[in-house]
Design a protein around this motif. Structure first.
Motif, short mmCIF file in Angstrom:
data_model
loop_
_atom_site.label_atom_id
_atom_site.label_comp_id
_atom_site.label_asym_id
_atom_site.label_seq_id
_atom_site.Cartn_x
_atom_site.Cartn_y
_atom_site.Cartn_z
N ALA A 93 0.81 -1.22 0.00
CA ALA A 93 0.00 0.00 0.00
C ALA A 93 0.84 1.27 0.00
N GLY A 94 2.16 1.12 0.20
CA GLY A 94 3.04 2.29 0.14
C GLY A 94 3.90 2.55 1.35
N ALA A 95 3.84 1.70 2.37
CA ALA A 95 4.67 1.90 3.56
C ALA A 95 6.14 1.68 3.24
N THR A 96 6.98 2.52 3.81
CA THR A 96 8.43 2.41 3.62
C THR A 96 9.14 2.01 4.91
N GLU A 97 8.45 2.13 6.04
CA GLU A 97 9.02 1.74 7.33
C GLU A 97 7.93 1.06 8.16
N ILE A 98 8.31 -0.01 8.84
CA ILE A 98 7.39 -0.83 9.62
C ILE A 98 7.81 -0.82 11.08
N ASP A 99 6.93 -0.35 11.95
CA ASP A 99 7.17 -0.38 13.39
C ASP A 99 6.34 -1.51 13.99
N ARG A 129 12.67 -3.87 1.09
CA ARG A 129 11.49 -3.06 0.74
C ARG A 129 11.10 -2.06 1.81
N ALA A 130 11.42 -2.34 3.06
CA ALA A 130 11.05 -1.43 4.14
C ALA A 130 11.97 -1.62 5.34
N ILE A 131 12.19 -0.53 6.06
CA ILE A 131 12.94 -0.55 7.32
C ILE A 131 12.06 -1.14 8.41
N VAL A 132 12.66 -1.92 9.31
CA VAL A 132 11.91 -2.52 10.42
C VAL A 132 12.40 -1.95 11.74
N LYS A 133 11.45 -1.38 12.51
CA LYS A 133 11.73 -0.92 13.86
C LYS A 133 10.92 -1.80 14.81
N VAL A 134 11.54 -2.24 15.89
CA VAL A 134 10.85 -3.11 16.85
C VAL A 134 10.55 -2.32 18.12
#
Length: 230
Positions: A93-99, A129-134
């Motif tokens: 859908a367009g997200a570039t970063e995932i928290d 495809r996207a940065i991951v923050k935990v």
């Protein structure tokens, strides 16, 4: 710090911010305003709930402002399958970063292999495809648990560790940011979120090792006033 998309109203601090709006009652008008502010001030990303990702992506296309969304939010207690599906859908859908929210109950139960596998699943879904923050939800953890959580995030190859959802107890503290930075070393990002409301707090978090700030009062902070904070 990426200064490339600092907007006309922004400062050098602007690119530290994930300009955040996660209230369940937020409307399209609110999201539209959030994205307009992010573009004006040159914030790193907007952080919105998954439903609003397509709208935010459309509003911010071509601006250089990224799209952060939250996964397994706010409890972290959904299955790995659900988290990875959420992440893939958000990226499409367009997200570039995932928290993503860490499975706090599993961590506190000593199920470290399962926690790492949970993080790794989302990392693999996002790879390239996207940065991951935990999100650790530090207000629920002992210092020893914070250290273990950071170690598991690093082993799972997440990009960032993050303090809080903003919906749990407590928020970001200088002590926690310093502990997290010492644990993950210089390779990973550290995001301070939860109750960061003024410029002095932001500067303290950055001095302690934060490389990203999550706040709903980003405009007030970079403008030199105070806000409610997230």
């Amino acid at each position: 710090m990426n200064k490339e998309h600092t907007g006309a109203g922004g400062t050098e601090l602007s690119a530290y911010f994930d300009h955040t709006l996660l209230k369940p009652e937020s409307t399209f008008t609110d999201i539209e305003r959030l994205c307009g502010e992010a573009k004006q001030y040159g914030f790193a990303t907007v952080c919105v709930n998954p439903y609003w990702v397509p709208e935010a992506a459309r509003l911010l296309a071509g601006t250089g402002v990224g799209i952060t969304t939250v996964i397994g939010f706010p409890l972290g207690a959904t299955s790995t399958f659900a988290k990875t599906a959420e992440a893939r859908d958000a990226i499409a859908a367009g997200a570039t970063e995932i928290d993503m929210v860490l499975n706090v109950g599993a961590l506190k139960s000593g199920r470290f292999e399962e926690v790492q596998k949970d993080i790794r699943g989302v990392v693999e879904a996002c790879r390239g495809r996207a940065i991951v923050k935990v999100i650790l939800e530090t207000g629920l953890l002992t210092d020893a648990e914070k250290v273990k959580a950071c170690e598991l995030c690093k082993a799972a190859e997440a990009d960032f560790v993050k303090t809080s959802t903003g919906f749990g107890p407590g928020g970001a503290t200088v002590e926690d940011i310093s502990l997290m930075r010492r644990t993950v070393g210089p390779e990973m990002g550290v995001k301070a979120s939860g109750g960061v409301r003024d410029l002095a707090a932001v500067r303290s978090m950055i001095a302690a090792g934060a490389t990203r700030i999550g706040a709903s009062s980003s405009v007030a902070i970079v403008s030199g006033s105070t806000g409610e904070g997230y």
